[in-house]
Design a protein around this motif. Sequence first.
Motif, PDB file in Angstrom:
ATOM      1  N   VAL A 164     -12.889 -53.241  -7.406  1.00 41.13           N
ATOM      2  CA  VAL A 164     -12.237 -53.334  -6.806  1.00 41.13           C
ATOM      3  C   VAL A 164     -11.218 -53.360  -6.727  1.00 41.13           C
ATOM      4  N   THR A 165     -10.170 -53.927  -7.555  1.00 37.97           N
ATOM      5  CA  THR A 165      -8.733 -54.512  -7.433  1.00 37.97           C
ATOM      6  C   THR A 165      -8.088 -53.127  -7.955  1.00 37.97           C
ATOM      7  N   ALA A 179     -12.501 -44.794   1.688  1.00 44.33           N
ATOM      8  CA  ALA A 179     -14.011 -44.608   0.445  1.00 44.33           C
ATOM      9  C   ALA A 179     -13.402 -45.549  -0.059  1.00 44.33           C
ATOM     10  N   GLN A 180     -12.836 -45.918   0.041  1.00 43.27           N
ATOM     11  CA  GLN A 180     -11.746 -47.550  -0.243  1.00 43.27           C
ATOM     12  C   GLN A 180     -13.359 -48.975  -0.374  1.00 43.27           C
ATOM     13  N   LEU A 181     -13.065 -48.931   0.689  1.00 38.36           N
ATOM     14  CA  LEU A 181     -14.029 -49.853   2.282  1.00 38.36           C
ATOM     15  C   LEU A 181     -15.374 -49.636   1.678  1.00 38.36           C
ATOM     16  N   VAL A 199     -17.995 -52.081   0.081  1.00 38.41           N
ATOM     17  CA  VAL A 199     -18.914 -52.039   0.803  1.00 38.41           C
ATOM     18  C   VAL A 199     -20.426 -52.527  -0.436  1.00 38.41           C
ATOM     19  N   LEU A 200     -20.365 -51.347  -0.421  1.00 36.73           N
ATOM     20  CA  LEU A 200     -21.532 -50.813  -1.544  1.00 36.73           C
ATOM     21  C   LEU A 200     -21.130 -51.214  -3.102  1.00 36.73           C
ATOM     22  N   LEU A 201     -20.083 -51.583  -3.698  1.00 36.16           N
ATOM     23  CA  LEU A 201     -20.419 -52.045  -4.486  1.00 36.16           C
ATOM     24  C   LEU A 201     -21.034 -54.352  -4.321  1.00 36.16           C
ATOM     25  N   VAL A 228      -9.450 -49.689  -7.488  1.00 39.61           N
ATOM     26  CA  VAL A 228      -9.430 -48.977  -6.975  1.00 39.61           C
ATOM     27  C   VAL A 228      -8.391 -49.310  -5.599  1.00 39.61           C
ATOM     28  N   VAL A 229      -8.494 -50.434  -5.145  1.00 40.99           N
ATOM     29  CA  VAL A 229      -7.103 -50.845  -4.232  1.00 40.99           C
ATOM     30  C   VAL A 229      -5.756 -51.105  -4.496  1.00 40.99           C
ATOM     31  N   ALA A 230      -5.585 -51.591  -5.693  1.00 42.31           N
ATOM     32  CA  ALA A 230      -3.869 -51.208  -6.596  1.00 42.31           C
ATOM     33  C   ALA A 230      -3.680 -49.831  -6.726  1.00 42.31           C
ATOM     34  N   SER A 231      -5.242 -48.930  -7.385  1.00 42.78           N
ATOM     35  CA  SER A 231      -3.891 -47.640  -8.221  1.00 42.78           C
ATOM     36  C   SER A 231      -4.127 -46.979  -6.545  1.00 42.78           C
ATOM     37  N   GLN A 232      -4.048 -46.720  -5.377  1.00 41.20           N
ATOM     38  CA  GLN A 232      -4.504 -46.013  -4.169  1.00 41.20           C
ATOM     39  C   GLN A 232      -4.477 -44.294  -4.332  1.00 41.20           C
TER      40      GLN A 232
END
Length: 216
Positions: free
Chosen positions: A47-48, A112-114, A118-120, A50-54
């Motif tokens: 999660v970190t 897609a991030q959200l 949620v899925l993970l 995915v969010v950090a990569s933007q």
Amino acid sequence: MVRRAAAVSRMFPRVSPVAGIGTYVPGATLVHRAPAGLKLALLIIVVTGVVASQQLWAALTAVLVAGALYLVAGVGPRHIAPVLVPLTPFLVLIGIFHTLSADVHSAVRVCAQLTAMVLLGGLVTCTTRVSAMLALFEWLLGPLRHLGLRPERVALVLALTVRSIPLAATVWRTSREAYLARGLRGRPHRMVVPVLVRLIRSAESTGEALAARGLD
């Protein structure tokens, strides 16, 4: 800790796989057998990242990987739906907001991030027993015992919080079905009181069960 985890496990038996997020789905797959700590660590890392990569491709990849892991764990589409359906209205609103304030690319990336998060997160709770989560929380909070904090109490609160998510969804769904069965339509605010009453009764029952097992 073992006694407390076992007691909580008995309080929260296996429930229907379609009850929603936070519900354990029995299985013996590799995902189920993985330690709770490993799954939680991987969840935080992914999660970190995915969010950090933007990056849109990273978010979409995470969604596809999450979907594949659900299949590997034997948690098919009928188990994924209760996780995604409640999220859909929020994704629509967020998508519209980002489309108007930025562009379509940003809207798709954020949604897609959200979805991936949620899925993970749902996968971890679906394949991990409450007792395992409780034991993990106690272990992580162990060092705080020197500061006067009781890790087992905090872990119990966290475990009950995880359990309350599907419980609240189930109570709302049951109340809505009873509301419609009486031929009532519209004015959904009338369901608020019955839902609150059922949740309060459930909380009281949980408190009595905890006291009966000496988990004060």
